[in-house]
Design an enzyme around this catalytic site. Sequence first.
Site, PDB file in Angstrom:
ATOM      1  N   PHE A 177     -16.614  -0.225 -11.980  1.00  0.00           N
ATOM      2  CA  PHE A 177     -16.475  -0.448 -10.541  1.00  0.00           C
ATOM      3  C   PHE A 177     -17.357   0.477  -9.709  1.00  0.00           C
ATOM      4  CE2 PHE A 177     -12.088  -1.639 -12.183  1.00  0.00           C
ATOM      5  CZ  PHE A 177     -12.476  -2.952 -12.441  1.00  0.00           C
ATOM      6  N   LEU A 209     -10.256   0.059   0.015  1.00  0.00           N
ATOM      7  CA  LEU A 209     -10.750  -0.348  -1.302  1.00  0.00           C
ATOM      8  C   LEU A 209     -12.187  -0.863  -1.207  1.00  0.00           C
ATOM      9  CD1 LEU A 209      -8.566  -2.448  -3.769  1.00  0.00           C
ATOM     10  CD2 LEU A 209     -10.969  -1.906  -4.052  1.00  0.00           C
ATOM     11  N   ALA A 210     -13.139   0.043  -1.186  1.00  0.00           N
ATOM     12  CA  ALA A 210     -14.538  -0.350  -1.010  1.00  0.00           C
ATOM     13  C   ALA A 210     -15.412   0.796  -1.478  1.00  0.00           C
ATOM     14  CB  ALA A 210     -14.812  -0.676   0.457  1.00  0.00           C
ATOM     15  N   GLU A 211     -16.035   0.625  -2.618  1.00  0.00           N
ATOM     16  CA  GLU A 211     -16.770   1.730  -3.229  1.00  0.00           C
ATOM     17  C   GLU A 211     -18.012   2.128  -2.453  1.00  0.00           C
ATOM     18  OE1 GLU A 211     -15.440  -0.757  -4.866  1.00  0.00           O
ATOM     19  OE2 GLU A 211     -14.014   0.178  -6.242  1.00  0.00           O
ATOM     20  N   PRO A 251     -20.614  -1.551  -6.977  1.00  0.00           N
ATOM     21  CA  PRO A 251     -20.680  -1.827  -5.534  1.00  0.00           C
ATOM     22  C   PRO A 251     -21.195  -0.623  -4.735  1.00  0.00           C
ATOM     23  CG  PRO A 251     -18.594  -2.630  -6.446  1.00  0.00           C
ATOM     24  CD  PRO A 251     -19.265  -1.819  -7.531  1.00  0.00           C
ATOM     25  N   PHE A 269     -12.838   3.122 -12.317  1.00  0.00           N
ATOM     26  CA  PHE A 269     -13.308   2.858 -13.682  1.00  0.00           C
ATOM     27  C   PHE A 269     -14.818   2.667 -13.643  1.00  0.00           C
ATOM     28  CE2 PHE A 269      -8.883   1.681 -14.398  1.00  0.00           C
ATOM     29  CZ  PHE A 269      -8.650   2.142 -15.674  1.00  0.00           C
ATOM     30  N   ASP A 270     -15.444   2.970 -14.774  1.00  0.00           N
ATOM     31  CA  ASP A 270     -16.890   2.824 -14.927  1.00  0.00           C
ATOM     32  C   ASP A 270     -17.458   1.544 -14.320  1.00  0.00           C
ATOM     33  OD1 ASP A 270     -15.908   1.164 -17.284  1.00  0.00           O
ATOM     34  OD2 ASP A 270     -15.581   3.184 -18.071  1.00  0.00           O
ATOM     35  N   HIS A 315     -13.613  -1.764 -17.915  1.00  0.00           N
ATOM     36  CA  HIS A 315     -12.829  -0.532 -18.033  1.00  0.00           C
ATOM     37  C   HIS A 315     -13.274   0.328 -19.217  1.00  0.00           C
ATOM     38  CE1 HIS A 315     -10.362  -3.057 -15.443  1.00  0.00           C
ATOM     39  NE2 HIS A 315      -9.607  -2.035 -15.132  1.00  0.00           N
TER      40      HIS A 315
HETATM   41  C1  LIG Z   1     -14.582  -3.253  -7.147  1.00  0.00           C
HETATM   42  C2  LIG Z   1     -13.296  -2.833  -7.755  1.00  0.00           C
HETATM   43  N1  LIG Z   1     -12.782  -1.625  -7.479  1.00  0.00           N
HETATM   44  C3  LIG Z   1     -11.631  -1.207  -8.037  1.00  0.00           C
HETATM   45  C4  LIG Z   1     -10.941  -2.019  -8.899  1.00  0.00           C
HETATM   46  C5  LIG Z   1      -9.625  -1.522  -9.554  1.00  0.00           C
HETATM   47  N2  LIG Z   1      -8.491  -2.281  -9.039  1.00  0.00           N
HETATM   48  C6  LIG Z   1      -8.002  -3.344  -9.685  1.00  0.00           C
HETATM   49  S1  LIG Z   1      -6.821  -4.129  -8.814  1.00  0.00           S
HETATM   50  C7  LIG Z   1      -6.905  -3.021  -7.555  1.00  0.00           C
HETATM   51  C8  LIG Z   1      -6.068  -3.232  -6.325  1.00  0.00           C
HETATM   52  C9  LIG Z   1      -6.296  -4.596  -5.749  1.00  0.00           C
HETATM   53  O1  LIG Z   1      -5.530  -4.792  -4.596  1.00  0.00           O
HETATM   54  P1  LIG Z   1      -5.487  -6.218  -3.892  1.00  0.00           P
HETATM   55  O2  LIG Z   1      -6.874  -6.674  -3.611  1.00  0.00           O
HETATM   56  O3  LIG Z   1      -4.566  -6.104  -2.740  1.00  0.00           O
HETATM   57  O4  LIG Z   1      -4.898  -7.201  -4.993  1.00  0.00           O
HETATM   58  P2  LIG Z   1      -3.474  -7.114  -5.675  1.00  0.00           P
HETATM   59  O5  LIG Z   1      -3.578  -6.198  -6.840  1.00  0.00           O
HETATM   60  O6  LIG Z   1      -2.488  -6.651  -4.684  1.00  0.00           O
HETATM   61  O7  LIG Z   1      -3.204  -8.504  -6.134  1.00  0.00           O
HETATM   62  C10 LIG Z   1      -7.863  -2.050  -7.835  1.00  0.00           C
HETATM   63  C11 LIG Z   1      -8.177  -0.911  -6.961  1.00  0.00           C
HETATM   64  C12 LIG Z   1     -11.498  -3.274  -9.174  1.00  0.00           C
HETATM   65  N3  LIG Z   1     -10.911  -4.139  -9.993  1.00  0.00           N
HETATM   66  N4  LIG Z   1     -12.664  -3.661  -8.597  1.00  0.00           N
END
Ligand SMILES: Cc1ncc(C[n+]2csc(CCOP(=O)(O)OP(=O)(O)O)c2C)c(N)n1
Lengths: 376, 376, 354, 354
Positions: C116, C88-90, C119, C113-114, C159
């Site tokens: 995000f 999870l790292a853009e 980063p 989503f837009d 979003h």
């Molecule tokens: C920079 C960024 N990228 C993508 C998202 C979309 N998104 C929202 S929650 C999520 C997963 C988050 O996982 P984690 O950090 O483990 O937290 P959890 O939902 O398990 O509490 C994603 C990909 C976001 N909010 N921010």
Amino acid sequence: MTPPDDPALVRVLASDGTFAPTPEAERFLPLIEALTDADLETFYRDMVTVRAFDRQATNLQRQGQLALWPPSFGQEAAQVGSVRATRPQDHIFPSYREHVVATTRGVDPIDILRVMRGLTHGGWDPTDPKNGNTHIYTLVLGSQTLHATGYGMGLVFDGRCGTGDPERDTAVIVYYGDGASSQGDVHEAMVFANTYQTPEVFFLQNNQWAISVPVATQSRAPLHQRAAGYGMPSTLVDGNDVLASYAVSKLALDEARAGEGPRAIEAETYRMGAHTTSDDPTKYRTSDEEQSWARRDPVARMRAYLEGRGASAAFFEGVDAEAAAYADDVRVRTNELGGLEASTMFAHVYSDPHPLMAEQQRWLADYEASFEGGAA
Amino acid sequence: MTPPDDPALVRVLASDGTFAPTPEAERFLPLIEALTDADLETFYRDMVTVRAFDRQATNLQRQGQLALWPPSFGQEAAQVGSVRATRPQDHIFPSYREHVVATTRGVDPIDILRVMRGLTHGGWDPTDPKNGNTHIYTLVLGSQTLHATGYGMGLVFDGRCGTGDPERDTAVIVYYGDGASSQGDVHEAMVFANTYQTPEVFFLQNNQWAISVPVATQSRAPLHQRAAGYGMPSTLVDGNDVLASYAVSKLALDEARAGEGPRAIEAETYRMGAHTTSDDPTKYRTSDEEQSWARRDPVARMRAYLEGRGASAAFFEGVDAEAAAYADDVRVRTNELGGLEASTMFAHVYSDPHPLMAEQQRWLADYEASFEGGAA
Amino acid sequence: MSVSTSPATGSETAAETGAGTAAAAAAPAAVVAMPFAKALNAGLRAAMAADDHVLMMGEDIGKLGGVFRVTEGLQAEFGDRRVLDTPLAESGIVGTAIGLAMAGFRPVVEIQFDGFVFPAFDQITTQLAKLTNRLEGAASFPVVIRIPYGGHIGAIEHHQESPETYFAHTPGLRVVSPSTPNDAYWMIQDAIASNDPVIFLEPKAKYWLKGEVDTAERSLPLHASRIVRRGTDVTLVGHGAMVSTLLQAAALAESEGTSCEVVDLRSLSPIDYGPILDSVRRTGRMVYAQEAPGNVSVGSEVAATVMERAFFALESPVIRVSGFDVPFPPAKLEGTYLPDADRILEAVDRALAY
Amino acid sequence: MSVSTSPATGSETAAETGAGTAAAAAAPAAVVAMPFAKALNAGLRAAMAADDHVLMMGEDIGKLGGVFRVTEGLQAEFGDRRVLDTPLAESGIVGTAIGLAMAGFRPVVEIQFDGFVFPAFDQITTQLAKLTNRLEGAASFPVVIRIPYGGHIGAIEHHQESPETYFAHTPGLRVVSPSTPNDAYWMIQDAIASNDPVIFLEPKAKYWLKGEVDTAERSLPLHASRIVRRGTDVTLVGHGAMVSTLLQAAALAESEGTSCEVVDLRSLSPIDYGPILDSVRRTGRMVYAQEAPGNVSVGSEVAATVMERAFFALESPVIRVSGFDVPFPPAKLEGTYLPDADRILEAVDRALAY
Ligand SMILES: Cc1ncc(C[n+]2csc(CCOP(=O)(O)OP(=O)(O)O)c2C)c(N)n1
Ligand SMILES: Cc1ncc(C[n+]2csc(CCOP(=O)(O)OP(=O)(O)O)c2C)c(N)n1
Ligand SMILES: [Mg+2]
Ligand SMILES: [Mg+2]
């Protein structure tokens, strides 16, 4: 800023050039023993040659031939050791001070100078075999670590590593500095590298300074300890010891190529010169410190070692002469460098045709022609 | 996805609620022994209450009252334990699933629902004492870790920690997830926190999933091991054990407040519900896995422990009734929520007057008035 | 200056359903009705099948098929080496996509989503956009960055945004946005086929819009704009979800006796000014609509350029209807924030009043 | 619409030296000649002395005093808790500055060069710019981000760019750029005093420009534009280093019989259109010059807005002279890339030819 005495340190040659492996160095000794005299001489020649080039480039900048020069002075052993451990098929992702790395892989030093002269942002073609798969310099600190990792992912997906065929298996090595280590991109690169088990070596040259900021500002803990958090083996090496630098890089690259995943190396070294020709290190560091590191000069250390092994005065003279000739050639060819066509500005912004480029290039040509006609 | 059995794990209560400290938990036992019966009951009440609220919110979303709901279901012990270890002067930087944390610090649950209903991006005023220094939710994953670190730097610069006065010394605690841990900002936050020795606890809720992506994709090594690379002590805790979660947080916060620098905690827990009400976990995880974690339910575990200590049926009934009333109240007040004035859109984009805001607000008012007059 | 490359369809429903009359006339059509998101999915599948170095990267695009299900089934079909659920790292995603492009891949990145994409902004602007130029053409960077964008879905912060300005201003990037299923199907394939980085903006409000897709032949090149409704009094221009709003406004205007021509920009960088200028020269008036904040935006560029190039043809200045210059508001206000047919008609009235 | 808040100085040298005639007339002046960078330094020092929660953050700003020496001596004077040499991470710098603002500080961040602001882009756009709005005004974010920008110094890549468009498009940010030492001195203090985030763009080409600074009284508010030369035929508008180029062009034009009025924008967001519109209504023609790529830029916005608001007053469209839509080229080509007086005059000729 005292010399590294971390118990994890891999060092083979003491500062005075005597062969005195640290305990951590023991497991690397077979790799060093496998080196021929010719190899050792090559290491030395590489360092001396590029140091002469580096000094030449500094002079060329002073003479107004270059906009800027970031010297590699002091970091020759870290760079030669690591790059001589690569195989021809490996890919090299430098930061922007890896002159020794680049030229050792085949990059024409003039191509580096063309960047610093303001003639090009790239300098050389990494897809041209003569450049030894050396990617271009990256100035946005840390961003190249992700490119290297992506390249490594491509090697994994294409089955170009871990096959057991040393002629075919390929690794990537990426260079970055102690300052760059603070960038988020370096973290993300380590995350991706470990997730995809890229055949990759993260080679950190800790030269103690990021311009005027000491490494202690980046981290209170030794930087090589970061790798463990990602599940990646790492090694701390005396970066001013070309043999140690070679051996730890060789093992890490071999393991990476073999499909064992990414590896990290922290080479403790020192930027003996200014950050760049625009910099004035007296503003932020003491001459005591500089002198203490001068005593650990990587070139002098290897020379002493070779002398101890009986290398002849003629050998050293020969190397010096070669280096001087190399640097002279660079000067001559720099002075011969031409200018730039304005149209090149539009030529490669896109790979496919683009109407705005065509339009603006045409406008500029017409505009410039209007002066030639004596108009305006 | 099996239950954590890392030897570093701090756990006090076994899954069945028996008091069975792991070896690593030994040093935390005095902190747990210092808890009164009332404290233990509070922990339990917190968890049950917010679970009821969380279920209510999920229902409200299904009824179309909310755009979205990200349930905290399953993570109550991690959140209650850590937040109950804070002191009133501490500052809390949540991510976006910390409903238990926020409400325990005083945030009105309706204010969280207002965010999820599309009435506000913030929800509550962190500078209003009633909100217990709880900063607002941050949706761009990881970015709040830098805000928390900056706040901690401010505490250091203002001498608001490390004075030895427990009433005055202040810490910050920042929450983030296993997915967010991959973000560059989290790395940079750890770099800055360690450089400036902020009084800060990095509290990672590893709930095993980032939407559909398992934690193994973020890291092959346990995430708590990252901290060491920055020179920061870290603790792995069973996040479904409210006592353990409390104790490790208490120690870390006390040390941070005392000026010993930042600390990291990884709480192993599980998102028992969907990622949000838009999510369908059956697409990516097995019911076996869900059931194995259901057996480690933090609320049931604490209940069994309290039962073992002789808590009465009346107590549990009382808590359940209170929780139901709390959730009912939330439903009632949600249904009463009004709309939004269009002009609020322009009100706080800037703190100081801004011509474009004035102009566009005026335009919109005139435009809307033109309809009222029956025009257009 | 190019001239319109497409015949106008002459009807707003055709544009909405995406049936390209040109293609329909030219070749035996294989026309299938499908929603926008499915058309994207089909386009991605076709591109992956055609070239085994096309690879998808993003968050939750594998088993889950993406939060909008645009990549549904692709991992099952092509395997997890070609459809990657990344960490999870853009910045990491885009940065490694660049490295993969260097290794001969054609990565298609999904940003969830837009809001995000930011980063990854450094890797997009200082690296992806510039590397071909930096390398003096020695390598291409055929990376597509798919971004669901825009409002209309009542979602929480980050979003519903329209970040196109940031990309359209950046030399080295191409920026496109389909507004119909047919365009979605073809434009995603053309974007993947492009040797340049393409920011591919998917109007998320339209993911569920059904329309006909001609899988046999594309109707227009990637960077062409298209006249989707003929008219004589005012030219309305926009992209993405705004196109249907413009068509709605045009229909309403017609009932009040004003004839509006509607142009779907399709490509925000480069912009195909031919059809727009051609139209404006006939109507003498233009309204530009966009969801993004108006200040220093794509709408500013189109307005400035059209006024520069059609100066003497204009009876009134180009009027811009944009999101206000505020952060995208809480969802309960999106109806006020987003330009709708009424606000477009108000602008049409202003243009006609000159 | 505001009206010009400043009397024109009537001479290009006054603008260059920064002597505000208004201020000079109004109060006993304490006028000192100093270079632009020193004026910034003096302004920063004054702000730090006035408020002990003003704090500097950046790379190499302490002992070294910044690569351009703008913060020289400040760490020695105020200590290393108020002038921080941070770790090398721009997102970290801006992100922690936000946290510091929450804790009551007024951080002034230095980004070392224009091209290195992008790693901080997410924190700037999704956090800093939006937090006051997100918090419904419960807190202010008085963070100043100083960025040396623009070309003319023959430097390598990333060291010569003009990124203003990205910031000017972003609601919640203010964007300003001084062009004289006097403005540098006052505008940096006003930016620090602002309760909103301010992107403070320092035209690095001007760091060595000497001019008079009136340390007793500011001449103009932070967001006012200023007429720096009077003229009757064409209005020339720009900001930063372009102002002196415009003045140069105006001087050359005069020798050819064309009278140019020159407006220094000073603030790129918000833009003070009063003096510009006022001028254009008198001249009927306008040329906008900027170093940034022209496509979707501040110049597009100014052109579109001026054409919209002064439609009937214009004899010709607004002509834009910009950097080309390419990455800033290698330094040897900067002379071709950057608008110079000749290119501005060519545009003036085009405007006059209508
Ligand atoms: C920079 C960024 N990228 C993508 C998202 C979309 N998104 C929202 S929650 C999520 C997963 C988050 O996982 P984690 O950090 O483990 O937290 P959890 O939902 O398990 O509490 C994603 C990909 C976001 N909010 N921010
Ligand atoms: C993202 C980014 N920020 C700032 C800079 C400006 N800069 C160039 S080199 C440098 C110091 C780098 O230190 P380090 O990484 O240790 O490498 P070294 O110069 O010591 O080789 C800085 C701050 C940059 N190039 N990129
Ligand atoms: Mg360094
Ligand atoms: Mg998670």
